[in-house]
Design an enzyme around this catalytic site. Structure first.
Site, PDB file in Angstrom:
ATOM      1  N   LYS A  13      -1.958  -3.378  -4.011  1.00 19.93           N
ATOM      2  CA  LYS A  13      -0.682  -2.803  -3.549  1.00 19.93           C
ATOM      3  C   LYS A  13       0.516  -3.427  -4.276  1.00 19.93           C
ATOM      4  O   LYS A  13       1.410  -2.710  -4.713  1.00 19.93           O
ATOM      5  CB  LYS A  13      -0.496  -3.036  -2.033  1.00 19.93           C
ATOM      6  CG  LYS A  13      -1.555  -2.383  -1.168  1.00 19.93           C
ATOM      7  CD  LYS A  13      -1.215  -2.508   0.311  1.00 19.93           C
ATOM      8  CE  LYS A  13      -1.128  -3.927   0.834  1.00 19.93           C
ATOM      9  NZ  LYS A  13      -2.384  -4.701   0.787  1.00 19.93           N
ATOM     10  N   ARG A  88       1.322  -2.136   9.225  1.00 21.88           N
ATOM     11  CA  ARG A  88      -0.048  -2.655   9.269  1.00 21.88           C
ATOM     12  C   ARG A  88      -0.695  -2.400  10.623  1.00 21.88           C
ATOM     13  O   ARG A  88      -1.859  -2.737  10.807  1.00 21.88           O
ATOM     14  CB  ARG A  88      -0.023  -4.154   9.007  1.00 21.88           C
ATOM     15  CG  ARG A  88      -0.455  -4.546   7.581  1.00 21.88           C
ATOM     16  CD  ARG A  88      -0.222  -6.030   7.453  1.00 21.88           C
ATOM     17  NE  ARG A  88      -1.021  -6.709   6.506  1.00 21.88           N
ATOM     18  CZ  ARG A  88      -0.571  -7.155   5.330  1.00 21.88           C
ATOM     19  NH1 ARG A  88       0.626  -6.855   4.911  1.00 21.88           N
ATOM     20  NH2 ARG A  88      -1.353  -7.891   4.561  1.00 21.88           N
ATOM     21  N   ARG A 127      -6.970 -14.870  -7.869  1.00 23.88           N
ATOM     22  CA  ARG A 127      -5.515 -14.618  -7.943  1.00 23.88           C
ATOM     23  C   ARG A 127      -4.738 -15.936  -8.026  1.00 23.88           C
ATOM     24  O   ARG A 127      -5.037 -16.896  -7.325  1.00 23.88           O
ATOM     25  CB  ARG A 127      -5.079 -13.845  -6.693  1.00 23.88           C
ATOM     26  CG  ARG A 127      -3.576 -13.684  -6.584  1.00 23.88           C
ATOM     27  CD  ARG A 127      -3.181 -12.558  -5.691  1.00 23.88           C
ATOM     28  NE  ARG A 127      -3.414 -12.806  -4.274  1.00 23.88           N
ATOM     29  CZ  ARG A 127      -3.099 -11.933  -3.324  1.00 23.88           C
ATOM     30  NH1 ARG A 127      -2.593 -10.760  -3.651  1.00 23.88           N
ATOM     31  NH2 ARG A 127      -3.336 -12.204  -2.060  1.00 23.88           N
ATOM     32  N   ARG A 163      -2.724 -18.828  -3.317  1.00 28.43           N
ATOM     33  CA  ARG A 163      -2.180 -18.606  -1.969  1.00 28.43           C
ATOM     34  C   ARG A 163      -3.071 -19.267  -0.915  1.00 28.43           C
ATOM     35  O   ARG A 163      -4.298 -19.228  -1.033  1.00 28.43           O
ATOM     36  CB  ARG A 163      -2.087 -17.096  -1.692  1.00 28.43           C
ATOM     37  CG  ARG A 163      -0.757 -16.507  -2.075  1.00 28.43           C
ATOM     38  CD  ARG A 163      -0.708 -15.017  -1.947  1.00 28.43           C
ATOM     39  NE  ARG A 163      -1.125 -14.504  -0.641  1.00 28.43           N
ATOM     40  CZ  ARG A 163      -0.923 -13.244  -0.253  1.00 28.43           C
ATOM     41  NH1 ARG A 163      -0.325 -12.391  -1.052  1.00 28.43           N
ATOM     42  NH2 ARG A 163      -1.325 -12.843   0.926  1.00 28.43           N
ATOM     43  N   ARG A 174      -9.101 -11.632   6.959  1.00 21.62           N
ATOM     44  CA  ARG A 174      -8.018 -10.667   6.717  1.00 21.62           C
ATOM     45  C   ARG A 174      -8.580  -9.250   6.565  1.00 21.62           C
ATOM     46  O   ARG A 174      -7.972  -8.275   7.000  1.00 21.62           O
ATOM     47  CB  ARG A 174      -7.226 -11.061   5.462  1.00 21.62           C
ATOM     48  CG  ARG A 174      -6.302 -12.266   5.719  1.00 21.62           C
ATOM     49  CD  ARG A 174      -5.952 -12.988   4.434  1.00 21.62           C
ATOM     50  NE  ARG A 174      -5.135 -12.219   3.537  1.00 21.62           N
ATOM     51  CZ  ARG A 174      -5.096 -12.399   2.218  1.00 21.62           C
ATOM     52  NH1 ARG A 174      -5.851 -13.320   1.646  1.00 21.62           N
ATOM     53  NH2 ARG A 174      -4.318 -11.672   1.470  1.00 21.62           N
TER      54      ARG A 174
HETATM   55  P1  AMP Z   1       0.413  -9.849   2.179  1.00 22.34           P
HETATM   56  O1  AMP Z   1       1.191 -10.577   1.134  1.00 22.34           O
HETATM   57  O2  AMP Z   1       0.846  -8.424   2.353  1.00 22.34           O
HETATM   58  O3  AMP Z   1      -1.075  -9.991   1.983  1.00 22.34           O
HETATM   59  O4  AMP Z   1       0.761 -10.563   3.589  1.00 22.34           O
HETATM   60  C1  AMP Z   1       0.467 -11.922   3.802  1.00 22.34           C
HETATM   61  C2  AMP Z   1       0.470 -12.211   5.292  1.00 22.34           C
HETATM   62  O5  AMP Z   1       1.765 -11.919   5.837  1.00 22.34           O
HETATM   63  C3  AMP Z   1      -0.496 -11.377   6.128  1.00 22.34           C
HETATM   64  O6  AMP Z   1      -1.819 -11.898   6.129  1.00 22.34           O
HETATM   65  C4  AMP Z   1       0.164 -11.477   7.502  1.00 22.34           C
HETATM   66  O7  AMP Z   1      -0.050 -12.740   8.092  1.00 22.34           O
HETATM   67  C5  AMP Z   1       1.640 -11.370   7.156  1.00 22.34           C
HETATM   68  N1  AMP Z   1       2.119  -9.971   7.122  1.00 22.34           N
HETATM   69  C6  AMP Z   1       2.560  -9.282   6.039  1.00 22.34           C
HETATM   70  N2  AMP Z   1       2.925  -8.042   6.379  1.00 22.34           N
HETATM   71  C7  AMP Z   1       2.700  -7.931   7.697  1.00 22.34           C
HETATM   72  C8  AMP Z   1       2.860  -6.861   8.629  1.00 22.34           C
HETATM   73  N3  AMP Z   1       3.324  -5.661   8.265  1.00 22.34           N
HETATM   74  N4  AMP Z   1       2.516  -7.108   9.927  1.00 22.34           N
HETATM   75  C9  AMP Z   1       2.070  -8.313  10.326  1.00 22.34           C
HETATM   76  N5  AMP Z   1       1.876  -9.364   9.502  1.00 22.34           N
HETATM   77  C10 AMP Z   1       2.192  -9.170   8.190  1.00 22.34           C
END
Ligand code: AMP
Length: 220
Positions: A13, A88, A127, A163, A174
């Protein structure tokens, strides 16, 4: 153009968003990036979000909805945006619908990047992220300079990082959360006529990019 990119962690994404914003002159709103920024600043949101993020859990809906509400009100969103990592949950999607309705704007496309669970571990454990410019690398698919440095001249002395949520156990967790809480959104948007497109993301970045471009060309 207002677009949502749905997909499991590691489906691409973030990478694809970077291409789309250039193609359409719109901005990327990544809730993950906004939350990581809040954690770095150690502000109220960051302090609360940190523990959820470190475990690979979702941050509570009300915090995320407030964050998005605040962000899409900004002037730079007037030409359009791509939402990367939001919504999400079904509740987040419903709240987004309400926000857009109030602003009298509609979504143009929801793209679901499909990828098998077995491919994610390899993608995410390889990554690496530049702590300065936030560009992402992959040890195999997009190798950093000398295996560990950002390629940007301004960041070249900066060592890339992994990360905290990119360990195999957390990736699995996740992905399970994705299946339980985010996958129902595919049905949610499928019920809205003509808005959802499913794309097989198990190809190179360029091939997936072409597929997305083809889809979006029918919406512009
Ligand atoms: P990402 O970088 O999109 O993989 O997001 C990293 C982390 O941020 C996720 O594992 C969640 O803990 C939190 N997070 C990001 N976007 C959301 C969302 N829309 N709703 C809830 N938690 C989020």
């Amino acid at each position: 153009m207002r677009i949502i990119l749905l997909g499991a962690p590691g489906s691409g994404k973030g990478t694809q968003s970077k291409y789309i914003i250039k193609d359409y002159n719109i901005i990327q709103i990544s809730t993950g990036d906004l939350l990581r920024e809040a954690v770095t600043k150690n502000n109220e949101l960051g302090k609360t979000a940190k523990s959820y993020m470190e475990k690979g859990d979702l941050v509570p809906d009300h915090l995320i909805v407030d964050l998005i509400q605040f962000r899409i009100e900004k002037q730079d969103c007037s030409n359009g945006f791509i939402l990367d990592g939001f919504p999400r949950t079904v509740l987040q999607a419903q709240e987004l619908d309400k926000m857009l309705k109030k602003k009298k704007i509609t979504l143009d496309a929801v793209i679901y990047l499909m990828i098998e669970e077995s491919k994610l571990i390899k993608r995410l454990t390889g990554r690496r992220v530049c702590p300065t410019c936030k560009d992402e690398y992959h040890l195999e698919f997009k190798p950093p300079i000398s295996g560990k440095f950002c390629a940007k001249p301004t960041c070249s002395e900066v060592e890339l990082e992994t990360r905290v949520d990119d360990t195999p156990e957390k990736i699995k967790h996740r992905f399970n959360i994705f299946k339980q809480q985010t996958l129902p959104l595919v049905e949610y948007y499928q019920e809205k006529t003509n808005i959802l497109t499913k794309i097989n993301a198990d190809f190179s970045m360029n091939i997936v990019r072409e597929k997305i471009q083809k889809t979006l060309s029918t919406k512009a």
